[in-house]
Design a protein around this motif. Sequence first.
Motif, PDB file in Angstrom:
ATOM      1  N   PHE A 142      -3.656  -8.661   6.369  1.00 18.94           N
ATOM      2  CA  PHE A 142      -3.437  -9.075   5.387  1.00 18.94           C
ATOM      3  C   PHE A 142      -3.460 -10.841   4.989  1.00 18.94           C
ATOM      4  N   ASN A 143      -4.316 -12.138   5.551  1.00 21.72           N
ATOM      5  CA  ASN A 143      -4.245 -13.305   5.164  1.00 21.72           C
ATOM      6  C   ASN A 143      -4.497 -13.731   4.049  1.00 21.72           C
ATOM      7  N   VAL A 144      -5.540 -12.505   3.139  1.00 23.07           N
ATOM      8  CA  VAL A 144      -5.723 -12.344   1.974  1.00 23.07           C
ATOM      9  C   VAL A 144      -5.495 -12.099   1.208  1.00 23.07           C
ATOM     10  N   LYS A 145      -5.129 -11.747  -0.265  1.00 19.41           N
ATOM     11  CA  LYS A 145      -5.450 -11.158  -1.050  1.00 19.41           C
ATOM     12  C   LYS A 145      -6.296  -9.931  -1.560  1.00 19.41           C
ATOM     13  N   PHE A 146      -5.778  -9.016  -1.687  1.00 18.19           N
ATOM     14  CA  PHE A 146      -6.414  -7.138  -2.025  1.00 18.19           C
ATOM     15  C   PHE A 146      -6.113  -6.786  -3.476  1.00 18.19           C
ATOM     16  N   ILE A 147      -7.157  -6.266  -3.848  1.00 20.43           N
ATOM     17  CA  ILE A 147      -6.563  -4.652  -4.410  1.00 20.43           C
ATOM     18  C   ILE A 147      -7.172  -3.569  -4.275  1.00 20.43           C
ATOM     19  N   LEU A 148      -6.348  -2.680  -4.792  1.00 22.20           N
ATOM     20  CA  LEU A 148      -6.099  -0.857  -3.885  1.00 22.20           C
ATOM     21  C   LEU A 148      -7.162  -1.101  -5.664  1.00 22.20           C
ATOM     22  N   GLU A 149      -7.773  -0.167  -5.071  1.00 21.48           N
ATOM     23  CA  GLU A 149      -8.250   0.829  -6.043  1.00 21.48           C
ATOM     24  C   GLU A 149      -8.716   2.546  -6.060  1.00 21.48           C
ATOM     25  N   LYS A 150      -7.958   2.813  -6.696  1.00 22.54           N
ATOM     26  CA  LYS A 150      -8.522   4.421  -6.356  1.00 22.54           C
ATOM     27  C   LYS A 150      -9.646   5.165  -6.306  1.00 22.54           C
ATOM     28  N   LEU A 151     -10.358   6.267  -6.035  1.00 18.67           N
ATOM     29  CA  LEU A 151     -11.351   6.630  -5.366  1.00 18.67           C
ATOM     30  C   LEU A 151     -11.609   7.129  -6.577  1.00 18.67           C
TER      31      LEU A 151
ATOM     32  N   ILE B 208       0.661  -1.449  -0.125  1.00 20.70           N
ATOM     33  CA  ILE B 208      -0.426  -0.012   0.159  1.00 20.70           C
ATOM     34  C   ILE B 208       0.604   1.085   0.082  1.00 20.70           C
ATOM     35  N   GLU B 209       1.908   1.315   0.903  1.00 20.36           N
ATOM     36  CA  GLU B 209       2.777   2.577   1.108  1.00 20.36           C
ATOM     37  C   GLU B 209       3.455   2.751  -0.989  1.00 20.36           C
ATOM     38  N   PHE B 210       3.710   1.524  -1.210  1.00 24.31           N
ATOM     39  CA  PHE B 210       4.558   1.343  -2.422  1.00 24.31           C
ATOM     40  C   PHE B 210       3.728   1.882  -3.506  1.00 24.31           C
ATOM     41  N   ASN B 211       1.991   1.863  -3.100  1.00 27.25           N
ATOM     42  CA  ASN B 211       1.524   2.786  -3.844  1.00 27.25           C
ATOM     43  C   ASN B 211       0.400   3.434  -3.672  1.00 27.25           C
ATOM     44  N   LYS B 212       1.304   4.119  -2.452  1.00 19.11           N
ATOM     45  CA  LYS B 212       0.214   5.942  -2.748  1.00 19.11           C
ATOM     46  C   LYS B 212      -0.560   6.161  -3.382  1.00 19.11           C
ATOM     47  N   LYS B 213       0.029   6.193  -4.602  1.00 21.89           N
ATOM     48  CA  LYS B 213      -0.605   7.249  -5.967  1.00 21.89           C
ATOM     49  C   LYS B 213      -2.576   6.722  -5.428  1.00 21.89           C
ATOM     50  N   LEU B 214      -2.155   5.903  -5.958  1.00 20.90           N
ATOM     51  CA  LEU B 214      -3.784   5.495  -5.481  1.00 20.90           C
ATOM     52  C   LEU B 214      -5.052   5.422  -4.201  1.00 20.90           C
ATOM     53  N   LEU B 215      -4.110   5.991  -3.251  1.00 19.38           N
ATOM     54  CA  LEU B 215      -5.009   6.974  -2.433  1.00 19.38           C
ATOM     55  C   LEU B 215      -5.584   8.057  -2.680  1.00 19.38           C
ATOM     56  N   PRO B 216      -6.705   8.517  -2.198  1.00 21.47           N
ATOM     57  CA  PRO B 216      -6.940   7.695  -0.947  1.00 21.47           C
ATOM     58  C   PRO B 216      -7.602   6.541  -2.173  1.00 21.47           C
ATOM     59  N   GLY B 217      -7.806   5.413  -1.835  1.00 26.34           N
ATOM     60  CA  GLY B 217      -8.470   4.569  -2.196  1.00 26.34           C
ATOM     61  C   GLY B 217      -9.247   3.456  -1.869  1.00 26.34           C
ATOM     62  N   LEU B 218      -9.997   2.463  -1.790  1.00 28.10           N
ATOM     63  CA  LEU B 218     -10.658   1.378  -1.472  1.00 28.10           C
ATOM     64  C   LEU B 218     -10.082  -0.143  -1.484  1.00 28.10           C
ATOM     65  N   LEU B 219     -10.113  -0.335  -0.479  1.00 27.59           N
ATOM     66  CA  LEU B 219      -9.114  -2.085  -0.320  1.00 27.59           C
ATOM     67  C   LEU B 219      -9.671  -2.856  -0.165  1.00 27.59           C
ATOM     68  N   LYS B 220      -9.885  -3.691  -1.323  1.00 27.49           N
ATOM     69  CA  LYS B 220     -10.743  -4.259  -1.440  1.00 27.49           C
ATOM     70  C   LYS B 220     -10.562  -6.389  -1.690  1.00 27.49           C
ATOM     71  N   THR B 221     -11.084  -6.992  -1.005  1.00 26.84           N
ATOM     72  CA  THR B 221     -10.813  -8.288  -1.013  1.00 26.84           C
ATOM     73  C   THR B 221     -10.561  -8.909  -2.317  1.00 26.84           C
ATOM     74  N   CYS B 222      -9.727  -9.976  -3.010  1.00 30.32           N
ATOM     75  CA  CYS B 222     -10.172 -10.102  -4.365  1.00 30.32           C
ATOM     76  C   CYS B 222     -11.169 -10.743  -4.466  1.00 30.32           C
ATOM     77  N   THR B 223     -11.196 -11.705  -3.427  1.00 28.58           N
ATOM     78  CA  THR B 223     -12.645 -12.873  -3.619  1.00 28.58           C
ATOM     79  C   THR B 223     -13.635 -12.643  -2.670  1.00 28.58           C
ATOM     80  N   LEU B 224     -14.842 -13.096  -2.660  1.00 26.85           N
ATOM     81  CA  LEU B 224     -15.741 -13.146  -1.781  1.00 26.85           C
ATOM     82  C   LEU B 224     -16.521 -11.887  -1.536  1.00 26.85           C
TER      83      LEU B 224
END
Length: 347
Positions: A167-176, A128-144
Amino acid sequence: MAKPTLGIIGGGQLGSLLAEAAKKIEVNTVVFSDDPNSPAKNFTDKFIYSKYNDLENIDKFEKVVDFITFEFENIPFETLNTINQKKPVLPNPKINKIIQNRYSEKNFLKKLNIKTTNYELIKSEKDIEFNKKLLPGLLKTCTLGYDGKGQYKINKIDNLSNLNIKFNVKFILEKLINLKKEISVIVTRFGKNKYEIYEPIENLHEHQILKKSKIPADISKEHIEKSKKWTIKIAENLDYIGTMCVEFFIDKKDELYVNEIAPRVHNSGHLTINSHNISQFENHVRAVCKLEQKKTKKLYNAEMINLLGNEINNYRGKILKKNQFFYDYLKKEIKEKRKMGHVTIIE
Ligand code: ADP
Ligand code: MG
């Protein structure tokens, strides 16, 4: 000719509404679900309660049906795949495999040159830190995830520790996205370049849950055309059979984005039961049971309101106006924010 029998995997309200539509066109239904209290039990001809990995019950189910579909995209892929090897499941389970995972879903859209929100795969806080450019954003679990479940809003890196994310599951971070409007387009595809498409539906979400849908959507001609064009492109590229829905965002600068694809009938299309000569459910049954494709036409403009939690009690037993239609999903338990029913008003 004997009535065909459609098997439906999953027993929620979408299964119920599919079963009702099937009945109307003389198709029998068998619902297969891992929830003994499935609401669809009240609407289907036959109900099989079973764990989704029970091979004996899968066998029983497959033997009593002519065609098979599912009403919920989070049915385990293994279940759909096992059944598909005995009798074809429509739409094809490999489509589900792409769409069940938000990351592969977005990659698929990117490949088609269809605009989506900017996104990255996230496996740890560092990502997430590495992808700061996507903030503010929504972190969503990849599945379910559904109805906003499994989503976290992240404004700044500083907020992260307060959110206690595991972080026991994978997420995507999406720009708001600075949202102006949300719309959806529903299409039923019968085969190559053979489809019935509904006009865009305008959707209002509250707390990430759909609250209201209406047609016509108050959007530009350009957005109507583009959203329909992208929906058809997606359906063709997935070689989809049946009804599917594409959810879109329009931002304050009038940019159109695909939010997500639902490989099934969709909540925003409930109004088609009353607004159109053929609903999204009937069209789905027609497509997966290889019945005749009929020209789908709008009869009325309409608005649909979801009844969440206790709101259902305001409608149970209520005398309705002629242009109001109330659907009670007959769920055993009322839970806060749970979709309990809906009402559609036509004009
Ligand atoms: P679900 O699978 O739960 O439907 P969505 O990704 O569709 O998940 O998110 C639910 C709702 O949350 C959307 O309809 C929208 O209102 C809001 N939302 C999701 N992603 C974004 C985003 N990137 N920017 C702004 N709003 C968003
Ligand atoms: Mg959604």
